[in-house]
Design a protein around this motif. Structure first.
Motif, PDB file in Angstrom:
ATOM      1  N   GLY A 106     -38.072  22.811  17.650  1.00  0.00           N
ATOM      2  CA  GLY A 106     -37.389  24.588  18.904  1.00  0.00           C
ATOM      3  C   GLY A 106     -36.072  24.591  18.150  1.00  0.00           C
ATOM      4  N   TYR A 107     -35.554  23.976  17.035  1.00  0.00           N
ATOM      5  CA  TYR A 107     -34.063  24.708  16.318  1.00  0.00           C
ATOM      6  C   TYR A 107     -34.176  24.011  15.162  1.00  0.00           C
ATOM      7  CZ  TYR A 107     -31.685  20.903  18.325  1.00  0.00           C
ATOM      8  OH  TYR A 107     -31.435  18.745  19.039  1.00  0.00           O
ATOM      9  N   THR A 108     -35.031  23.050  14.796  1.00  0.00           N
ATOM     10  CA  THR A 108     -34.422  22.499  13.283  1.00  0.00           C
ATOM     11  C   THR A 108     -36.274  22.575  13.082  1.00  0.00           C
ATOM     12  OG1 THR A 108     -34.571  20.475  13.963  1.00  0.00           O
ATOM     13  CG2 THR A 108     -32.506  21.510  13.613  1.00  0.00           C
ATOM     14  N   LEU A 109     -36.114  21.606  11.293  1.00  0.00           N
ATOM     15  CA  LEU A 109     -36.999  21.826  11.132  1.00  0.00           C
ATOM     16  C   LEU A 109     -37.351  20.477   9.958  1.00  0.00           C
ATOM     17  CD1 LEU A 109     -37.727  25.485   9.030  1.00  0.00           C
ATOM     18  CD2 LEU A 109     -38.907  24.079  11.288  1.00  0.00           C
ATOM     19  N   VAL A 134     -32.368  32.085  16.117  1.00  0.00           N
ATOM     20  CA  VAL A 134     -32.531  32.373  14.814  1.00  0.00           C
ATOM     21  C   VAL A 134     -31.449  31.642  13.794  1.00  0.00           C
ATOM     22  CG1 VAL A 134     -33.008  34.653  13.487  1.00  0.00           C
ATOM     23  CG2 VAL A 134     -33.209  34.464  16.124  1.00  0.00           C
ATOM     24  N   ARG A 135     -30.564  32.254  14.178  1.00  0.00           N
ATOM     25  CA  ARG A 135     -29.413  31.449  13.354  1.00  0.00           C
ATOM     26  C   ARG A 135     -29.557  29.972  12.710  1.00  0.00           C
ATOM     27  NH1 ARG A 135     -22.903  32.885  14.108  1.00  0.00           N
ATOM     28  NH2 ARG A 135     -22.794  32.483  12.249  1.00  0.00           N
ATOM     29  N   SER A 136     -30.172  29.607  13.876  1.00  0.00           N
ATOM     30  CA  SER A 136     -30.420  27.914  13.804  1.00  0.00           C
ATOM     31  C   SER A 136     -30.994  27.332  12.260  1.00  0.00           C
ATOM     32  CB  SER A 136     -30.382  26.837  14.900  1.00  0.00           C
ATOM     33  OG  SER A 136     -30.432  25.250  15.044  1.00  0.00           O
ATOM     34  N   TYR A 137     -32.861  28.095  12.392  1.00  0.00           N
ATOM     35  CA  TYR A 137     -33.524  28.176  11.528  1.00  0.00           C
ATOM     36  C   TYR A 137     -33.334  28.440  10.344  1.00  0.00           C
ATOM     37  CZ  TYR A 137     -36.847  26.852  15.142  1.00  0.00           C
ATOM     38  OH  TYR A 137     -37.811  25.678  15.853  1.00  0.00           O
ATOM     39  N   LEU A 138     -32.230  29.278  10.274  1.00  0.00           N
ATOM     40  CA  LEU A 138     -32.519  30.516   8.592  1.00  0.00           C
ATOM     41  C   LEU A 138     -31.780  28.849   7.825  1.00  0.00           C
ATOM     42  CD1 LEU A 138     -31.417  33.341   9.467  1.00  0.00           C
ATOM     43  CD2 LEU A 138     -32.903  33.224   8.245  1.00  0.00           C
ATOM     44  N   PRO A 139     -30.422  28.390   8.282  1.00  0.00           N
ATOM     45  CA  PRO A 139     -30.279  27.479   6.940  1.00  0.00           C
ATOM     46  C   PRO A 139     -31.778  26.042   6.451  1.00  0.00           C
ATOM     47  CG  PRO A 139     -29.110  27.400   8.525  1.00  0.00           C
ATOM     48  CD  PRO A 139     -29.889  28.044   9.292  1.00  0.00           C
ATOM     49  N   MET A 177     -31.409  41.251  18.833  1.00  0.00           N
ATOM     50  CA  MET A 177     -31.123  40.904  17.124  1.00  0.00           C
ATOM     51  C   MET A 177     -31.120  42.420  16.246  1.00  0.00           C
ATOM     52  SD  MET A 177     -30.957  38.990  14.733  1.00  0.00           S
ATOM     53  CE  MET A 177     -30.771  36.799  15.358  1.00  0.00           C
ATOM     54  N   SER A 178     -30.167  42.640  15.151  1.00  0.00           N
ATOM     55  CA  SER A 178     -30.350  43.876  14.292  1.00  0.00           C
ATOM     56  C   SER A 178     -30.360  43.430  13.162  1.00  0.00           C
ATOM     57  CB  SER A 178     -29.265  44.917  14.511  1.00  0.00           C
ATOM     58  OG  SER A 178     -28.088  43.901  14.375  1.00  0.00           O
ATOM     59  N   ALA A 179     -31.012  43.951  12.208  1.00  0.00           N
ATOM     60  CA  ALA A 179     -31.337  44.227  10.697  1.00  0.00           C
ATOM     61  C   ALA A 179     -30.471  43.724  10.761  1.00  0.00           C
ATOM     62  CB  ALA A 179     -31.911  45.904  10.309  1.00  0.00           C
ATOM     63  N   GLU A 180     -29.241  44.008  11.095  1.00  0.00           N
ATOM     64  CA  GLU A 180     -27.892  43.794   9.853  1.00  0.00           C
ATOM     65  C   GLU A 180     -27.472  42.603  10.138  1.00  0.00           C
ATOM     66  OE1 GLU A 180     -28.333  46.311  12.089  1.00  0.00           O
ATOM     67  OE2 GLU A 180     -28.795  47.778  10.495  1.00  0.00           O
ATOM     68  N   PHE A 182     -29.288  39.749  11.103  1.00  0.00           N
ATOM     69  CA  PHE A 182     -30.124  38.828  10.823  1.00  0.00           C
ATOM     70  C   PHE A 182     -29.761  38.835   9.572  1.00  0.00           C
ATOM     71  CE2 PHE A 182     -33.617  37.443   8.555  1.00  0.00           C
ATOM     72  CZ  PHE A 182     -34.486  36.508   9.615  1.00  0.00           C
ATOM     73  N   ALA A 183     -29.761  39.989   8.108  1.00  0.00           N
ATOM     74  CA  ALA A 183     -28.899  40.087   7.301  1.00  0.00           C
ATOM     75  C   ALA A 183     -27.923  38.907   7.038  1.00  0.00           C
ATOM     76  CB  ALA A 183     -28.946  40.848   7.232  1.00  0.00           C
ATOM     77  N   ASP A 184     -26.938  39.628   7.765  1.00  0.00           N
ATOM     78  CA  ASP A 184     -25.774  37.990   7.938  1.00  0.00           C
ATOM     79  C   ASP A 184     -25.872  37.040   8.201  1.00  0.00           C
ATOM     80  OD1 ASP A 184     -23.619  40.382   7.629  1.00  0.00           O
ATOM     81  OD2 ASP A 184     -23.451  40.676   9.393  1.00  0.00           O
ATOM     82  N   TYR A 185     -26.901  36.278   8.739  1.00  0.00           N
ATOM     83  CA  TYR A 185     -27.108  35.496   9.341  1.00  0.00           C
ATOM     84  C   TYR A 185     -27.509  34.540   7.760  1.00  0.00           C
ATOM     85  CZ  TYR A 185     -26.531  35.490  14.393  1.00  0.00           C
ATOM     86  OH  TYR A 185     -26.022  35.377  15.731  1.00  0.00           O
TER      87      TYR A 185
END
Ligand SMILES: C[S@@+](CC[C@H](N)C(=O)[O-])C[C@H]1O[C@@H](n2cnc3c(N)ncnc32)[C@H](O)[C@@H]1O
Length: 215
Positions: A106-109, A134-139, A177-180, A182-185
């Motif tokens: 639910g938060y890593t892969l 969302v922030r946890s999944y991006l990396p 969430m916003s586009a901005e 999300f782009a920062d993350y």
């Protein structure tokens, strides 16, 4: 400590999309899939030189996106946190040698190895995820992609009411969430943000599809 709090967030927010919504969500959504693919998804994907060799369909539900991706991909790895959905897909794709099905916490892969996938795809799931998830999944998306690999992420662009509001009170259960943001993350995770396209979902600009590339 962080681990415990992420588990709590997942428990509260992520386990709402299983058998109890088989008809009201999964079956109903499947009927709109071709239309979503033709009107929203494929026109965006077509603009980029995406390599469909090894694709992840993330937060896959009952696999309606995999059904579309199978027309393009050599192999698809379906990932989800919900055991019922994973079992449903194991059964549905039992005869598909090119499809593998993998659970996540639910938060890593952590079940997926690094630099393995050419394309990371997710539609109609991250829109509901809390920003911490969302922030946890991006990396993690960055880690599992090959250099040069693209990600397609359909996420929320809804911030009205603030971060701590119950997302189920928001239009279409969109989370904060916003586009901005999300782009920062995504940039923080090492991605280049290639394109962001705002989408109306009954509400103007409710969602955003972001195309990312691992440099
Ligand atoms: C609204 S359904 C969408 C399913 C699929 N993408 C589709 O378009 O039909 C949301 C999916 O996200 C999964 N999910 C929710 N939170 C998750 C998380 N934190 N990590 C991975 N999957 C999650 C749910 O189990 C469910 O399968």
């Amino acid at each position: 400590m962080l681990f415990k709090s992420m588990q709590n967030i997942v428990k509260k927010n992520s386990l709402l999309w299983g058998e109890e919504v088989a008809e009201t969500y999964h079956a109903a959504a499947a009927r709109c899939m071709q239309e979503n693919w033709d009107a929203i998804i494929f026109p965006l994907l077509q603009k980029h030189s995406i390599d469909y060799s090894d694709v992840v369909d993330f937060a896959c539900g009952y696999g309606r996106n995999t059904d579309m991706l199978l027309n393009h991909a050599r192999s698809i790895t379906m990932v989800d946190v919900n055991e019922h959905n994973l079992d449903y897909c194991r059964n549905k794709y039992a005869d598909h040698q090119s499809v593998s099905i993998v659970g996540c916490n639910g938060y890593t892969l952590e079940e997926l190895s690094e630099n393995r996938f050419s394309f990371f795809y997710t539609f109609d799931s991250v829109v509901h995820f809390p920003p911490e998830i969302v922030r946890s999944y991006l990396p993690e998306m960055h880690r599992v992609l090959k250099n040069g690999g693209y990600a397609f992420v359909h996420h929320s662009n809804y911030t009205a009411g603030g971060k701590d509001k119950d997302f189920r009170k928001n239009p279409h259960w969109r989370n904060y969430m916003s586009a901005e943001l999300f782009a920062d993350y995504a940039k923080g995770a090492g991605f280049n943000v290639i394109e962001q396209s705002l989408i109306d979902w009954e509400v103007v600009n409710l969602d955003c599809c972001t195309i990312l590339q691992k440099p």
